[in-house]
Design an enzyme around this catalytic site. Structure first.
Site, short mmCIF file in Angstrom:
data_model
loop_
_atom_site.label_atom_id
_atom_site.label_comp_id
_atom_site.label_asym_id
_atom_site.label_seq_id
_atom_site.Cartn_x
_atom_site.Cartn_y
_atom_site.Cartn_z
N ASP A 172 0.74 -7.61 -7.24
CA ASP A 172 -0.03 -7.38 -8.46
C ASP A 172 0.56 -7.84 -9.78
O ASP A 172 -0.15 -8.18 -10.70
CB ASP A 172 -0.32 -5.88 -8.57
CG ASP A 172 -0.95 -5.33 -7.31
OD1 ASP A 172 -1.50 -6.12 -6.54
OD2 ASP A 172 -0.87 -4.12 -7.10
N GLU A 404 9.82 1.69 -1.89
CA GLU A 404 8.71 0.74 -2.01
C GLU A 404 9.23 -0.70 -2.15
O GLU A 404 8.71 -1.62 -1.54
CB GLU A 404 7.85 1.13 -3.22
CG GLU A 404 6.56 0.34 -3.36
CD GLU A 404 5.76 0.75 -4.60
OE1 GLU A 404 6.26 1.59 -5.39
OE2 GLU A 404 4.66 0.22 -4.80
C1 9WN Z 1 -2.81 -1.23 -7.15
C2 9WN Z 1 -0.43 0.76 -2.60
C3 9WN Z 1 -0.52 -0.47 -3.49
C4 9WN Z 1 -0.19 -1.76 -2.72
C5 9WN Z 1 -0.03 -2.94 -3.65
C6 9WN Z 1 1.01 -2.56 -4.74
C7 9WN Z 1 0.55 -1.32 -5.48
C8 9WN Z 1 -1.45 -0.61 -6.82
C9 9WN Z 1 -0.80 -0.10 -8.09
O1 9WN Z 1 0.39 -0.25 -4.57
O2 9WN Z 1 -0.68 -1.61 -6.15
O3 9WN Z 1 -3.49 -1.56 -5.97
O4 9WN Z 1 -1.34 0.84 -8.67
O5 9WN Z 1 0.22 -0.63 -8.52
O6 9WN Z 1 1.22 -3.62 -5.59
O7 9WN Z 1 0.38 -4.07 -2.94
O8 9WN Z 1 -1.18 -2.02 -1.79
O9 9WN Z 1 0.80 0.79 -1.96
#
Ligand code: 9WN
Length: 438
Positions: A172, A404
């Site tokens: 992201d 993470e």
């Molecule tokens: C937005 C859940 C998700 C992962 C993504 C990671 C993070 C979310 C955020 O967390 O994204 O979807 O709020 O930052 O980047 O890869 O699926 O673990």
């Protein structure tokens, strides 16, 4: 030799993040309190090693959020929680006629892992007949999802699909998106971020970056999540090599599974047609000869985004490059990312001045990306590199626990683990890596 304590720890994380009543697993407590699409796929792989029922429930829960047109959203809100922004009431997917009626979801998606995950589940479990029954019940839903992608996310009919939001990429906060943010000037929205109450802000995107993320969602909402309008007008429209590689890998898995089931010749013909076209265009359009790696393509501004990330090497996972090209790419990877004092694999080019070793997708090592690269290296017989990725991944988990993301610099020692703790896909994929004989 399997490290029993590590497996035990991973199982504990998965079991405590599993919501038994609703049959899905949160990525991590507090920070991510709902069901996320690609997380669930990786999580199901972990479950399959010790509880195939949970693996099946995880996928079923995800598919309960599928839209009538085949779209599978990036979050399914089975539950309420006020620890995450933007939560269930923000997205207003009821603006689209095909949204599910019984559960709230987002109107963006994530890398389409479910196809290849079904094949993984089949390969892992002992009771093949039982898993095949489950696959027969669900495979057409995934086929319909791929049909939706090629029908609605490929405006030039190239075999490559676009994403319209950085949250759809899964990676992201990658520096890749910076050039696109420069083309945008969103209002300074008023909202309360929750992520930085759980995690040090230095490891998360900036507020201005969040304004961009929200702006893209506001645009989609203003067009009632109409794909054609979004394709015409969204400032963010990208053909992402990771996203497309996963789709291609999932196509292959669907072909293998339909062959196993028998009697689905027409779908197999269509899937093969998609594959031939997609692989050819992928190789033509997304490879950058100067960088010697695959890159993202900015469809809105018609140009390659010339940066190397760990996503650049995920086409190996889907068997997309020729052997010769694979050799060239792996050389790029090892020259830029593979020095001895670094763990494989940083998420962004460590030699770039945009590299940030602690910040979410701007440099740290992610376990799911490592797993994809491990599989890719194995497939192309780069056995020593595959072994190193596996060893580096397990060292990071052993030293720090199921975080993470991690610092790629070995010099960071005990300090080098970031983001959420007891993170589900880090646990799930640790189990899978430990079970792998390589
Ligand atoms: C937005 C859940 C998700 C992962 C993504 C990671 C993070 C979310 C955020 O967390 O994204 O979807 O709020 O930052 O980047 O890869 O699926 O673990």
């Amino acid at each position: 030799m399997i490290d029993k304590n590590l497996v035990k720890g991973a199982i504990n994380v998965l079991n405590s993040n599993f919501n038994d009543q609703q049959g899905f697993t949160i990525p991590c407590e507090g920070l991510y309190p709902f069901q996320w699409h690609w997380d669930s796929g990786f999580i199901a792989i972990g479950f399959a090693h010790y509880d195939s029922n949970k693996a099946k429930r995880e996928i079923e829960a995800l598919l309960s959020g599928q839209w009538a047109n085949g779209f599978i959203p990036h979050i399914v809100f089975h539950n309420d929680s006020d620890t995450y922004f933007p939560g269930p009431d923000y997205h207003r997917t009821d603006l689209h006629p095909d949204c599910p009626k019984n559960v709230k979801t987002t109107g963006i998606t994530q890398p389409p892992v479910t196809g290849f995950v079904l094949k993984e589940l089949y390969d892992i479990v002992e009771d093949k007949a039982d898993m095949l029954t489950f696959i027969k019940q669900n495979i057409d839903k995934i086929y319909k999802n791929h049909q939706h992608f090629y029908g609605h996310r490929d405006p030039y009919n190239e075999g490559l699909v676009y994403i319209y939001h950085n949250w759809e990429s899964g990676t992201d906060n990658s520096p890749i998106w910076d050039e696109i943010w420069e083309t945008m000037d969103p209002p300074k929205y008023k909202y309360e971020r929750k992520d930085t109450t759980h995690v040090d802000a230095a490891q998360r995107p900036t507020n201005r970056e969040y304004d961009n993320y929200i702006h893209l969602l506001e645009i989609a909402k203003a067009y009632n999540y109409d794909d054609a309008k979004i394709a015409e007008l969204s400032p963010f429209l990208v053909q992402d090599p990771l996203f497309n590689a996963i789709l291609i890998k999932s196509n292959s898995a669907l072909i293998e599974l339909y062959e196993l089931i028998g009697g689905h010749e027409e779908k197999i013909v269509t899937l093969n047609r998609w594959q031939t076209k997609a692989k050819a265009r992928f190789n033509e359009k997304l490879f950058n000869k100067d960088l010697k790696a695959y890159v993202h393509y900015d469809l809105r501004n018609e140009k390659q985004l010339s940066y190397i990330t760990s996503s650049s090497f995920t086409p190996l996972f889907a068997g997309i490059p020729s052997k010769e090209r694979a050799y060239i790419m792996v050389n790029t990877l090892m020259t830029k990312f593979g020095e001895e004092e670094r763990y494989l694999c940083a998420s962004f080019d460590p030699q770039s001045d945009k590299f940030n070793p602690v910040k979410y997708w701007r440099g740290p090592v992610w376990i799911n990306l490592n797993w994809l690269l491990f599989r890719g290296m194995k497939y192309y017989n780069f056995t020593d590199i595959a072994k190193r990725i596996k060893a580096d991944t397990l060292t990071l988990i052993e030293e720090h626990g199921f975080y993470e993301y991690f610092d790629s610099r070995k010099s960071e020692g005990k300090n080098g683990a970031y983001g959420g703790h007891n993170f589900s896909w880090s646990a799930a994929l640790t189990i899978d890596l430990l079970k792998d004989k390589l």
